[in-house]
Structures are given as C-alpha cells and as structure tokens.
Design an enzyme around this catalytic site. Structure first.
Site, PDB file in Angstrom:
ATOM      1  N   HIS A  45       9.125   9.503 -27.901  1.00 22.38           N
ATOM      2  CA  HIS A  45       8.055  10.366 -27.393  1.00 22.38           C
ATOM      3  C   HIS A  45       8.394  11.863 -27.602  1.00 22.38           C
ATOM      4  CE1 HIS A  45       4.913  11.816 -24.731  1.00 22.38           C
ATOM      5  NE2 HIS A  45       5.823  12.459 -24.017  1.00 22.38           N
ATOM      6  N   HIS A  51       0.720  12.432 -29.423  1.00 22.24           N
ATOM      7  CA  HIS A  51       0.128  11.145 -29.057  1.00 22.24           C
ATOM      8  C   HIS A  51      -0.417  10.443 -30.300  1.00 22.24           C
ATOM      9  CE1 HIS A  51      -3.134   8.511 -27.584  1.00 22.24           C
ATOM     10  NE2 HIS A  51      -2.208   8.182 -26.737  1.00 22.24           N
ATOM     11  N   ARG A  65      -2.576  21.344 -14.885  1.00 21.90           N
ATOM     12  CA  ARG A  65      -1.479  20.423 -15.265  1.00 21.90           C
ATOM     13  C   ARG A  65      -1.602  19.966 -16.720  1.00 21.90           C
ATOM     14  NH1 ARG A  65       1.469  15.733 -11.605  1.00 21.90           N
ATOM     15  NH2 ARG A  65       2.878  15.041 -13.238  1.00 21.90           N
ATOM     16  N   LYS A  84       3.842  11.319 -11.532  1.00 25.40           N
ATOM     17  CA  LYS A  84       3.039  10.416 -12.376  1.00 25.40           C
ATOM     18  C   LYS A  84       3.826   9.125 -12.530  1.00 25.40           C
ATOM     19  CE  LYS A  84       0.267  13.456 -15.304  1.00 25.40           C
ATOM     20  NZ  LYS A  84       0.047  13.948 -16.690  1.00 25.40           N
ATOM     21  N   ARG A 144       0.816  -1.235   0.000  1.00 23.16           N
ATOM     22  CA  ARG A 144       0.000   0.000   0.000  1.00 23.16           C
ATOM     23  C   ARG A 144       0.845   1.278   0.000  1.00 23.16           C
ATOM     24  NH1 ARG A 144      -2.868  -3.135   3.734  1.00 23.16           N
ATOM     25  NH2 ARG A 144      -4.683  -4.103   2.769  1.00 23.16           N
ATOM     26  N   HIS A 151       1.110  17.445 -27.213  1.00 21.09           N
ATOM     27  CA  HIS A 151       0.769  16.028 -27.057  1.00 21.09           C
ATOM     28  C   HIS A 151      -0.440  15.597 -27.896  1.00 21.09           C
ATOM     29  CE1 HIS A 151       3.691  16.278 -23.900  1.00 21.09           C
ATOM     30  NE2 HIS A 151       3.534  15.018 -23.544  1.00 21.09           N
ATOM     31  N   GLU A 160      11.347  18.540 -24.366  1.00 21.05           N
ATOM     32  CA  GLU A 160      10.535  18.798 -23.167  1.00 21.05           C
ATOM     33  C   GLU A 160      11.001  20.088 -22.473  1.00 21.05           C
ATOM     34  OE1 GLU A 160       7.826  17.114 -22.473  1.00 21.05           O
ATOM     35  OE2 GLU A 160       8.081  15.246 -23.577  1.00 21.05           O
ATOM     36  N   ASN A 219       0.778  19.238 -21.340  1.00 14.54           N
ATOM     37  CA  ASN A 219       0.600  18.358 -22.496  1.00 14.54           C
ATOM     38  C   ASN A 219       0.645  19.125 -23.819  1.00 14.54           C
ATOM     39  OD1 ASN A 219       0.265  16.133 -20.811  1.00 14.54           O
ATOM     40  ND2 ASN A 219      -1.894  16.621 -20.502  1.00 14.54           N
ATOM     41  N   GLU A 232      -3.949  16.686 -11.962  1.00 12.81           N
ATOM     42  CA  GLU A 232      -4.380  17.085 -13.306  1.00 12.81           C
ATOM     43  C   GLU A 232      -5.896  17.297 -13.414  1.00 12.81           C
ATOM     44  OE1 GLU A 232      -1.985  15.450 -16.513  1.00 12.81           O
ATOM     45  OE2 GLU A 232      -3.640  15.725 -17.890  1.00 12.81           O
ATOM     46  N   LYS A 258       7.778  23.047 -14.033  1.00 17.02           N
ATOM     47  CA  LYS A 258       6.948  21.851 -13.835  1.00 17.02           C
ATOM     48  C   LYS A 258       6.506  21.748 -12.378  1.00 17.02           C
ATOM     49  CE  LYS A 258       6.130  17.056 -14.468  1.00 17.02           C
ATOM     50  NZ  LYS A 258       6.279  15.839 -15.187  1.00 17.02           N
TER      51      LYS A 258
HETATM   52  P1  NAD Z   1      14.046   5.344 -21.379  1.00 16.44           P
HETATM   53  O1  NAD Z   1      13.898   5.241 -19.926  1.00 16.44           O
HETATM   54  O2  NAD Z   1      13.549   4.209 -22.202  1.00 16.44           O
HETATM   55  O3  NAD Z   1      15.567   5.614 -21.727  1.00 16.44           O
HETATM   56  C1  NAD Z   1      15.953   5.697 -23.080  1.00 16.44           C
HETATM   57  C2  NAD Z   1      17.113   4.737 -23.407  1.00 16.44           C
HETATM   58  O4  NAD Z   1      18.311   5.290 -22.885  1.00 16.44           O
HETATM   59  C3  NAD Z   1      16.975   3.379 -22.778  1.00 16.44           C
HETATM   60  O5  NAD Z   1      17.490   2.409 -23.652  1.00 16.44           O
HETATM   61  C4  NAD Z   1      17.849   3.474 -21.531  1.00 16.44           C
HETATM   62  O6  NAD Z   1      18.316   2.238 -21.077  1.00 16.44           O
HETATM   63  C5  NAD Z   1      18.953   4.335 -22.046  1.00 16.44           C
HETATM   64  N1  NAD Z   1      19.647   5.113 -21.034  1.00 16.44           N
HETATM   65  C6  NAD Z   1      19.124   5.701 -19.939  1.00 16.44           C
HETATM   66  N2  NAD Z   1      20.044   6.456 -19.324  1.00 16.44           N
HETATM   67  C7  NAD Z   1      21.178   6.309 -20.028  1.00 16.44           C
HETATM   68  C8  NAD Z   1      22.476   6.848 -19.913  1.00 16.44           C
HETATM   69  N3  NAD Z   1      22.796   7.714 -18.943  1.00 16.44           N
HETATM   70  N4  NAD Z   1      23.414   6.479 -20.808  1.00 16.44           N
HETATM   71  C9  NAD Z   1      23.114   5.634 -21.834  1.00 16.44           C
HETATM   72  N5  NAD Z   1      21.883   5.112 -22.013  1.00 16.44           N
HETATM   73  C10 NAD Z   1      20.928   5.451 -21.116  1.00 16.44           C
HETATM   74  O7  NAD Z   1      13.330   6.657 -21.973  1.00 16.44           O
HETATM   75  P2  NAD Z   1      13.085   8.118 -21.385  1.00 16.44           P
HETATM   76  O8  NAD Z   1      12.999   8.991 -22.563  1.00 16.44           O
HETATM   77  O9  NAD Z   1      13.994   8.454 -20.284  1.00 16.44           O
HETATM   78  O10 NAD Z   1      11.628   7.984 -20.742  1.00 16.44           O
HETATM   79  C11 NAD Z   1      10.508   7.655 -21.523  1.00 16.44           C
HETATM   80  C12 NAD Z   1       9.428   7.135 -20.611  1.00 16.44           C
HETATM   81  O11 NAD Z   1       9.081   8.165 -19.694  1.00 16.44           O
HETATM   82  C13 NAD Z   1       8.161   6.736 -21.309  1.00 16.44           C
HETATM   83  O12 NAD Z   1       7.745   5.495 -20.823  1.00 16.44           O
HETATM   84  C14 NAD Z   1       7.162   7.817 -20.931  1.00 16.44           C
HETATM   85  O13 NAD Z   1       5.844   7.329 -20.868  1.00 16.44           O
HETATM   86  C15 NAD Z   1       7.682   8.225 -19.588  1.00 16.44           C
HETATM   87  N6  NAD Z   1       7.326   9.592 -19.188  1.00 16.44           N
HETATM   88  C16 NAD Z   1       6.803   9.771 -17.958  1.00 16.44           C
HETATM   89  C17 NAD Z   1       6.485  11.037 -17.530  1.00 16.44           C
HETATM   90  C18 NAD Z   1       5.960  11.238 -16.151  1.00 16.44           C
HETATM   91  O14 NAD Z   1       5.538  12.353 -15.813  1.00 16.44           O
HETATM   92  N7  NAD Z   1       5.974  10.233 -15.314  1.00 16.44           N
HETATM   93  C19 NAD Z   1       6.710  12.138 -18.353  1.00 16.44           C
HETATM   94  C20 NAD Z   1       7.261  11.923 -19.613  1.00 16.44           C
HETATM   95  C21 NAD Z   1       7.576  10.641 -20.030  1.00 16.44           C
HETATM   96  N1  GLY Z   2       4.468  14.997 -18.459  1.00 17.46           N
HETATM   97  C1  GLY Z   2       3.343  15.798 -18.125  1.00 17.46           C
HETATM   98  C2  GLY Z   2       2.981  15.723 -16.682  1.00 17.46           C
HETATM   99  O1  GLY Z   2       3.737  15.255 -15.862  1.00 17.46           O
HETATM  100  O2  GLY Z   2       1.911  16.121 -16.341  1.00 17.46           O
END
Ligand code: NAD
Ligand code: GLY
Length: 371
Positions: free
Chosen positions: A265, A252, A241, A143, A121, A248, A185, A245, A237, A227
């Site tokens: 993305h 999306h 918030r 998120k 939990r 997006h 971003e 987007n 949101e 942010k």
């Molecule tokens: P990711 O986590 O897949 O990383 C991208 C690639 O880079 C992966 O292959 C990873 O292993 C590699 N990598 C990571 N750090 C590295 C480093 N220092 N050196 C070499 N390689 C490295 O992608 P991302 O762009 O970081 O994140 C995308 C994800 O984030 C998506 O799933 C998306 O939905 C999510 N997201 C979440 C939020 C949120 O508010 N929670 C916001 C935006 C995106």
């Molecule tokens: N990535 C948009 C948010 O966190 O709301």
C-alpha cells in the site's frame, strides 16, 4: 519517550512513542480500565518473533490473559478471520469489560479494532503497533475494517482505541521493504501539512538503514500529531480527513489494477504522491521549486511500478470505484506548497487520465505501463 493526546470528545486517549517503554507503560495503562480479562490478538509471524511478549509484560497484573493467533497476511483480513476472533472471545468468556490488545501491523490493528467495535456492541481495545505504517497511520484515528471480495476495507467502523503504545524496538525485525512503505506515510504527512517534517525526513533518509530511534521518535511524533489534529477536527471523514488520502487516487488505482498482489500500500501511495505532486504543478498550483524538491526525494524511494496495459475506460472505472470517489468525479488531494494541501473537488476522470499519461511519460521511474 514522547507523549501525545488525541482529543476527540468522549474518546480521548494517549499515545506513547519510544524505546524500552512497553514493559513499564502497558501495565500502567491497563490499570486505568478495570478489566479482568485481556485478549491479545496477534498473528503467527509476530507470535514467532515475540512469543507471549505482551503477556509477559502484563504478568504482574495478575489478570487473566489469553492469546488469539491469526494467520498472517492481507488475504486473511476478512469476515472469516474476524469470526475467529469472535469465537475466541466467546470461548474465553469475554464480556463488555474485556479489553482487547492489537499486537501487530495494520492488518491486525484494523481487524482487532473492528472486532472491538462490534463484539457485544463495543468493547475497549488498545494498540501495540509493530510496523512503521501502523505507528504513523493505522494505529491512530479509529478507522477499523475488514476486506470484502468486492472491495478493500468495505466493512468497518470508526472505533477509537483507548491507548496506543508505540514501542519502536519492534521495528528492528521489520523487513526493509515494509519500513519504506511506512516511511511513505510519514513523508505524506510532511508534504500535506508540515514542511519542517518533510525537510527533516529528507535530511535523515538514512534512518531507513540506521534505524536511529531518536530520529524516528521525533519524526513519528510529528507525524502522529498531524494525523491526530486532522482526526480531532473530522473523525468521520466528512471533509478535512480526506486530505490524508493524498497520493491515494493513483495509489488505490495501482493497487486494484495489480490485484493487490505486486505492491505494498505504501509503495502505491508513494507513486501516487509523485503523481499528485506532478498534477499540482501541471495545474498551476505548485511552484517549480517545490515540485522538484518533492519529486527528487520520492524518486529515491519509489519502486518503479509496472502496470499491465490499460485504456481510458478501464482507468475511469477503477478511479471511480474508489470509495473516496464522488459518483462521476474525484475529490483529488493536491498541494499549493510543501505543507499546504487542499481538496480539488469534482475532478473529472478525463483530466486525471490526461495528467496520468503525461506523468508516466515524464516520470517513468515512478510508473510504467506496458503497451
Ligand atoms: P501488515 O500488518 O500486513 O504487516 C506487514 C508484514 O509485516 C506482515 O507480514 C506482518 O506479520 C509483518 N510484521 C509486522 N510487524 C513486524 C515486526 N515488528 N517484525 C517483523 N515482521 C512484522 O501491514 P501494515 O503495512 O502494517 O498495514 C497494512 C494494513 O493497514 C492494510 O490492511 C491497510 O488497509 C491498513 N491501514 C489502515 C489504516 C487505518 O487508518 N486504519 C491506515 C493505513 C493502512
Ligand atoms: N489513513 C487515512 C485515514 O486514517 O484517514
């Protein structure tokens, strides 16, 4: 090093941004949580590049440290992989006082955060982001989610981390394409809330080549402040918030239409921001000068998105399928100026389709559709 506080009542936390900060700041942060067991969640790629990096930082604490290594990739951001985290936690005797550390990009951060939100939990977790996207977006704001076959990020929870340590040195090994994806971003936060940040990024675009940490630290700090400020006002949101987007709606759409296989993305959001800027201008909200200013910058960064043929009915279906769509219409985030965004409520998919067709004709560098 720069410090930022996120103040959501009951969930306040600190973000540190800098270089060579992890070794000192992480053990200090850990002391505040009174834990006996720390579980580091990472993936195979990061573990190969930085084997037991977090564990070495925390060796002097004398705490029990365990490492859960997951497969790398968005395709593993699902319930099955999440289950691996739960299994690991249970095998290692985790309890409510256990602290989890997400060591990786957004995928690791989102999955680890969701595990922390749901295990027993809810247990605390902290973020050590390693991508630019995770620095400026996913590691803050709370998120967390995994994907379902029928939709991205559809199973999740709001769960704020207890601390975020952005050690920028990790960016040295990040692929350029991933760096640019995160940069979008940063640019997004400038376009929607901070004209000064937008100008700063435009003037220091070479940072994508030089990886000048002083520039990056300043930009990431400004971006995280934006942010954090939005999340503090609207964590769940309910309204404001949604402005985060920006880009997006089309972003999306591009991701779903290409099955999440062709573009990152951030790249899809980059093209989406060009579209939202174009729409803001076409609908008479944005001046020609601001429009040209943004478009000329994005043009240097956006990879030309190639889309398979589509007609209005498919476009409408995908646009309305976005979680952020409101039944038969879309809350489209637009801008009145650089740094001033607003929610254009209940925008019809017909209008968006009309604008989209004009957009791809005028700006084929951003998005092209096969006929
Ligand atoms: P990711 O986590 O897949 O990383 C991208 C690639 O880079 C992966 O292959 C990873 O292993 C590699 N990598 C990571 N750090 C590295 C480093 N220092 N050196 C070499 N390689 C490295 O992608 P991302 O762009 O970081 O994140 C995308 C994800 O984030 C998506 O799933 C998306 O939905 C999510 N997201 C979440 C939020 C949120 O508010 N929670 C916001 C935006 C995106
Ligand atoms: N990535 C948009 C948010 O966190 O709301």
């Amino acid at each position: 090093m720069k410090t930022l506080e996120v103040q959501i009542p009951g969930y306040e936390y600190i973000i540190h941004i800098g270089t060579q900060i992890l070794d000192e700041q992480l053990p200090l942060a850990i002391q505040r949580f009174g834990t006996e067991l720390i579980v580091v969640v990472t993936n195979t790629t990061i573990h190969a590049l930085y084997p037991f990096h977090i564990e070495k930082c925390l060796e002097s604490t004398g705490l029990q440290l365990e490492t859960c290594i997951l497969p790398d990739g968005e395709q593993y951001k699902n319930l099955e992989t999440l289950n691996q985290i739960y299994d690991f936690l249970l095998q290692k005797g985790a309890n409510r006082k256990t602290l989890i550390i997400a060591f990786g990009g957004g995928v690791i951060g989102d999955m680890t955060g969701f595990a922390a939100a749901t295990f027993m939990r809810g247990i605390p977790y902290l973020q050590v982001p390693t991508t630019l996207l995770a620095d400026v977006d996913s590691s803050i704001g709370g998120k967390t989610a995994v994907n379902h076959l029928l939709g991205k990020n559809t199973i999740g929870a709001f769960k704020q981390p207890v601390y975020v340590c952005m050690e920028l040195n990790f960016l040295k090994t990040l692929a350029k394409r991933e760096l640019v994806a995160g940069f979008f971003e940063l640019v997004k936060h400038g376009i929607i809330y901070d004209a000064k940040l937008f100008k700063f990024l435009k003037e220091h675009q070479e940072v994508l080549e030089t990886l000048d940490f002083a520039i990056l630290e300043e930009a990431i700090h400004a971006s995280c402040r934006i942010k954090a400020n939005v999340v503090e006002q609207d964590e769940k949101e309910q309204g404001l918030r949604a402005t985060l987007n920006f880009g997006h709606t089309l972003g999306h759409f591009i991701e779903t239409h290409t099955n999440y296989t062709s573009y990152l993305h951030g790249e899809a959001v980059g093209a989406g921001m060009a579209f939202a800027t174009f729409a803001s201008y076409e609908l008479g909200f944005l001046s020609e000068t601001a429009y040209q200013d943004i478009i000329s910058f994005l043009e240097t960064l956006v990879p030309a998105i190639q889309l398979a043929p589509l007609d209005y009915s498919l476009f409408k279906e995908l646009i309305l399928h976005d979680k952020k769509a409101n039944q038969q219409s879309v809350h489209f985030i637009l801008i009145k100026d650089i740094g001033q965004c607003f929610i254009h409520k209940n925008t019809s998919p017909e209008l968006i389709w009309e604008l989209f067709q004009k957009f791809i004709e005028k700006h084929p560098w951003a998005c092209q559709m096969a006929t």
